[in-house]
Design an enzyme around this catalytic site. Structure first.
Site, PDB file in Angstrom:
ATOM      1  N   SER A  24       0.805  -1.212   0.000  1.00 37.38           N
ATOM      2  CA  SER A  24       0.000   0.000   0.000  1.00 37.38           C
ATOM      3  C   SER A  24       0.845   1.273   0.000  1.00 37.38           C
ATOM      4  CB  SER A  24      -0.947  -0.039   1.193  1.00 37.38           C
ATOM      5  OG  SER A  24      -1.913   0.967   1.082  1.00 37.38           O
ATOM      6  N   LYS A  38     -13.455   8.509  -7.244  1.00 37.24           N
ATOM      7  CA  LYS A  38     -12.627   9.715  -7.204  1.00 37.24           C
ATOM      8  C   LYS A  38     -11.306   9.444  -6.489  1.00 37.24           C
ATOM      9  CE  LYS A  38     -13.508  14.540  -6.176  1.00 37.24           C
ATOM     10  NZ  LYS A  38     -14.379  15.456  -5.420  1.00 37.24           N
TER      11      LYS A  38
END
Length: 430
Positions: A72, A130
């Site tokens: 990540s 988004k």
């Protein structure tokens, strides 16, 4: 040499940022960041990346030791570094943003799919799309800046793709696979990188790496930015100030409470806080306090506990496990708050029933001796003091009297024999 070990948060970003600044001030040849992380907060990750991008000293990020990962947020930091390196037996990837309650923290996906199978697609809201598109654009820009595989970087965000160290080297995701520090320095020797807008040729073969582990400041910041610790500090602060207000002049509760409260606020300011959670926690404390002074058959106290626990549940706006409040901590603080409220209520009721020992009210009912008396007025000796007194009764000097009322500085007294009996004695007589 700097170290990222564990979840990336405010303490990590502060440590890396200051470490790079010290390296630049000391004209270091390179900075090596040894990394093993499952991910972390988006804000902390971006602060570290910004520090790397503006650093005039080349930064080598090294995923080590074997068995470590750069998942990540670690993948983004690896892509941003001037040199990306890994040890055999390590992996990177799974850089999909996880959005909770309007935030966009980065953490490894909570679930794993079976080998060879893709996760089932799910519907995606506008806010999630988004956040995902922003993350894709961000990591692609880093890949293009460093000349690395931008398509795989996008896949790491879009489909949570992961790679081993050797596969990452083959696909131009990283630059070096090194067994240890000496092998790393040997392999990057002679490479040319662009740091802060200028080209730097690395000469690392004969360098000696100096470890710069986190100092006490970083460890302290890491401790207080644990949401569980921050919540406990805030509660100690609130109840410390409450106790100080109830007992002015105690000093210790107020001093300790103010320090803990400010420290807790500082910690929450560095964390992704949901202010609805803060409001619910404050509401819960207020309801529990109201239960102590306004009997409601428990409804205010129960409502306060429920509001407090709901507020604690949504207080931290992230899906990173290391930065979430634990249920045991929330429950323990809620029970402790309720217990402290009960104690405060008991103290308040006890003080109301206690006999007054000072002030105007304390004189009512007090007994004394007549010093002199004439025409319904004279002086009496009460509590070691000489008072003016008046009475409608005939009183002889040296008689025992009881104060019935106080008019300014004049006592209204009655002979002890004529004084009204206490209520309990009257009830016995009747």
């Amino acid at each position: 040499m700097l170290f990222i070990d564990g979840a990336i948060g405010p303490a990590t970003s502060d440590y890396i940022t200051h470490g790079l600044e010290r390296a630049a001030a000391g004209h270091a040849a390179i900075v090596v960041i040894q990394m093993d992380t499952p991910g972390g907060l988006d804000s902390a990750m971006r602060e570290i990346i910004q520090a790397i991008l503006r650093s005039p000293v080349p930064v080598v990020t090294y995923v080590s030791p074997s068995g470590s990962r750069a998942a990540s947020a670690g993948t983004y930091i690896l892509y941003a570094s001037h040199i990306a390196a890994m040890t055999p037996g390590t992996n990177l990837g799974a850089a999909t943003p996880v959005q909770i309650g309007g935030g966009s923290p980065f953490s490894a996906p909570p679930g794993e799919t079976e080998k060879g199978k893709e996760a089932a697609p799910r519907s995606e809201g506008a806010s999630e799309a988004k956040a995902r598109n922003d993350a894709i654009a961000y990591i692609r820009s880093l890949a293009e800046l460093r000349g690395r595989n931008a398509d795989w970087a996008e896949a790491a965000v879009r489909t949570a793709a992961s790679l081993s160290a050797n596969a990452a080297r083959e696909q131009n995701v990283i630059d070096v696979v090194a067994r240890d520090r000496a092998d790393l320095l040997a392999q990057v020797d002679g490479r040319t990188v662009t740091a802060a807008g200028r080209e730097v040729r690395l000469a690392t073969r004969d360098l000696t790496l100096v470890d710069a582990p986190p100092n006490w400041r970083t460890r302290f910041l890491s401790a207080i930015t644990d949401p569980n610790i921050a919540l406990i500090l805030m509660m100690i602060g609130i109840y410390g100030l409450m106790f100080e207000f109830m007992n002015p002049g105690a000093l210790y509760p107020g001093t300790i409470g103010a320090i803990c409260l400010l420290t807790g606020f500082y910690a929450f300011a560095a964390l992704p806080v949901n202010y609805a959670g803060v409001a619910l926690i404050l509401l819960g404390i207020g309801l529990m306090a109201a239960e102590a002074f306004s009997p409601s058959f428990g409804i205010l106290g129960i409502g306060g506990v429920v509001a407090f626990m709901l507020g604690g549940t949504i207080l931290i706006d992230t899906d990173v496990p290391q930065f979430q409040l634990s249920w045991p901590a929330i429950g323990a603080v809620a029970v402790a708050s309720l217990a402290i409220t009960v104690v405060f209520a008991r103290l308040a009721f006890t003080s109301q029933r206690r006999k007054i020992v000072s002030g105007r009210e304390q004189l009512i009912g007090a007994t004394g001796t007549v010093l002199d008396w004439s025409n319904g007025r004279g002086h009496v000796f009460v509590h070691g003091e000489r008072w003016q007194a008046a009475s409608n009764h005939d009183i002889a000097p040296d008689a025992a009297v009881q104060v019935a009322n106080l008019d300014g500085l004049t006592l209204d007294v009655t002979p002890v024999e004529a004084a009204p009996a206490p209520f309990s004695e009257q009830s016995k007589e009747t």
